[in-house]
Design an enzyme around this catalytic site. Structure first.
Site, PDB file in Angstrom:
ATOM      1  CB  THR A 188      50.996  -9.686   6.193  1.00  0.00           C
ATOM      2  OG1 THR A 188      52.078  -8.763   6.293  1.00  0.00           O
ATOM      3  CG2 THR A 188      51.229 -10.871   7.105  1.00  0.00           C
TER       4      THR A 188
ATOM      5  CB  CYS B 272      16.248  -1.178  -6.273  1.00  0.00           C
ATOM      6  SG  CYS B 272      15.632  -2.567  -5.357  1.00  0.00           S
TER       7      CYS B 272
END
Ligand code: PLP
Length: 499
Positions: free
Chosen positions: A240, A328
């Site tokens: 939808t 990181c």
């Protein structure tokens, strides 16, 4: 979690603020139009009309016929459709030539295709991420059926000659898939003119809502749906439609000409910033290409000898939000594939920041950002201390009066790395709720797994009035690598104590 006196958001490649027009369009749909656009009754017709109108408006922003565009949940999904498209390539044309600096949404999808037997051929970008159409021509083998290259790189801002590359691919009988997420609103996008077969877009990069994207598929280009289920979007994408998001996307797309109109002025401000930064830190290296070869507001800069997480934390303290050019925060401390793909060493990648200015950056905000960079990079910032992994000895660890904070992410129940002995575990995202547990009369040592979170929290605590603050650079991972014997002994000791 954090609140600052002044905020200059310079991370506009990550996302952009939602504009007022977008909010209004979304609110109107949320308040008055909850019917499902696929339903047959009158109430749903209005929803279907809004959907059709939105498609027209987004299509107009990229000069596509409306029928060639369908909505997705995000550009990540749009890029993932390559996994349904590639199997349609004829036998004998199943090699894919690609830019290795693509966004992970594309790269991971391609790697999955690689595991399924498609040959993957990476192109070779230069030190600024550029790839010339001639390089595509030279790399095209007879079995290449698909070429994948983005229009603008999200980490360094490099722009690609999409029209030139798509032309080369077409002449060779190969299809061309282009991630145009970072180009829309920054440089003119014309999918017809550029000759691409597929193109991905995301609303939240142009001041629209998060959670909605689009895919352009050239009429006649082979296509198979990636999302299966209902018959929405003419059978091209099941699910939808998120009508409020789509209406927001359309309102944002209608504003694209205004975003583009500010590009020249933004380029000028970018130049001013680079000139100032070069004066402040003469050894800095600008990784982004110059002038018209780059998005107007993006600067990737390496600051040798710094750790990006630390500088990011310091800038954040003054309300300047930038991105570290390396992912990181994954627990593995992997440097950015984009930067290393351009030839930077992992160390250089970890010293790299991305600044992505807003299209309407006020001059006074630019001056403020420059002043903050000056303060931080010339060491006038002081106060919060950074501890190198090699400096974290037993004496420091067990010094009287030291209170060690061990930052963790709630989603990761299993510790990849053991905490320091005697440390106190706090959740990174909600540390603000735990200030009453952190003593104000002790010296605070902030640690985390990979070094990304600790400086941010250390500067946050400084803002909250804590006096003596130190953070561990490179995190417990860095300490483990620098002092493996100590880590093995003390981490074990900690787990024994805990058990
Ligand atoms: N492609 C590029 C180049 C991007 O920069 C991004 C978002 O950072 C995406 C794809 C993914 O977009 P989304 O957040 O809509 O999934």
């Amino acid at each position: 979690m954090f609140s600052f006196r002044r905020q200059v958001y310079c991370d506009n490649n990550a996302t952009t603020p939602v504009s007022r027009a977008v909010r209004k369009a979304m609110n109107d749909v949320l308040a008055h139009c909850y019917a499902n656009p696929s339903s047959p009754y009158r109430m749903a017709h209005r929803a279907a009309d809004i959907l059709a109108g939105a498609r027209e408006r987004v299509a107009k922003a990229i000069n596509a016929p409306a029928e060639s565009l369908f909505f997705t949940a995000c550009a990540t999904e749009s890029n993932n459709t390559v996994r349904a498209i590639a199997p349609l390539l004829p036998v004998g044309k199943r090699a894919i030539l690609y830019n290795p600096l693509e966004h992970p949404a594309m790269l991971e999808s391609l790697f999955r295709l690689g595991e399924q037997g498609f040959a993957l051929i990476p192109l070779a970008p230069d030190r600024q991420g550029r790839i010339a159409p001639r390089a595509v021509e030279n790399a095209l083998r007879d079995d290449v059926g698909l070429v994948v290259c983005m229009a603008a790189n999200n980490e360094v801002g490099t722009l690609y000659d999409v029209e030139g590359m798509a032309g080369v691919a077409r002449a060779h009988g190969a299809l061309f898939f282009c991630d145009m997420v970072q180009a829309l609103g920054k440089v003119p996008v014309d999918v017809r003119e550029s000759g691409v077969d597929y193109a991905s877009f995301s609303a939240h990069k142009i001041h629209g809502p998060k959670g909605v994207g689009a895919l352009y598929v050239r009429e006649g280009a082979p296509f198979a749906p990636f999302m299966l289920g209902g018959h929405q979007e003419e059978g091209r994408r099941a699910g939808t439609e998120g009508l409020h998001n789509i209406a927001g996307f359309a309102a944002a797309a209608a504003d694209v000409p205004r975003l583009l109109a500010s590009a020249a002025a933004l380029r000028q401000k970018r130049e001013t910033f680079i000139a100032a930064l070069t004066r402040i830190a003469p050894d800095c290296v600008i990784n982004s290409p110059g002038g018209g070869q780059c998005q107007p507001g993006t600067v990737s800069v390496t600051l040798p000898g710094t750790a990006n997480a630390v500088v990011m934390g310091q800038l954040d303290y003054y309300g300047v939000s930038v991105a570290a050019g390396s992912a990181c925060n994954t627990g593995e401390d992997l440097p950015s594939h984009v930067l290393t793909g351009m030839g930077l060493t992992p160390e250089e990648a970890r010293a790299t920041l991305r600044i992505a200015f807003p299209h309407n950056l006020p001059e006074k905000d630019l001056r403020y950002v420059i002043a903050v960079f000056g303060k931080v990079l010339t060491g006038q910032d002081g106060e919060v201390m950074a501890l190198q992994p090699a400096q974290l000895t037993e004496e420091v660890l067990f010094a009287p009066g030291v209170f060690i904070i061990d930052l963790r992410h709630a989603m990761k129940p299993e510790y990849a790395l053991k905490p320091l002995p005697g440390s106190h575990r706090f959740p990174f995202y909600s540390i603000g709720k735990h200030l009453h547990e952190i003593p104000r009369d002790r010296h605070i040592l902030v640690t985390c797994e990979t070094g990304y979170d600790a400086p941010i929290v250390a500067y946050y605590l400084k803002r909250k009035g804590y006096g003596r603050l130190t953070f561990l650079m490179w995190g417990i991972l860095g300490w483990k690598l620098a002092q493996p014997e100590l880590y093995a002994r003390l981490a074990r000791q900690h787990s024994e104590e805990a058990s």
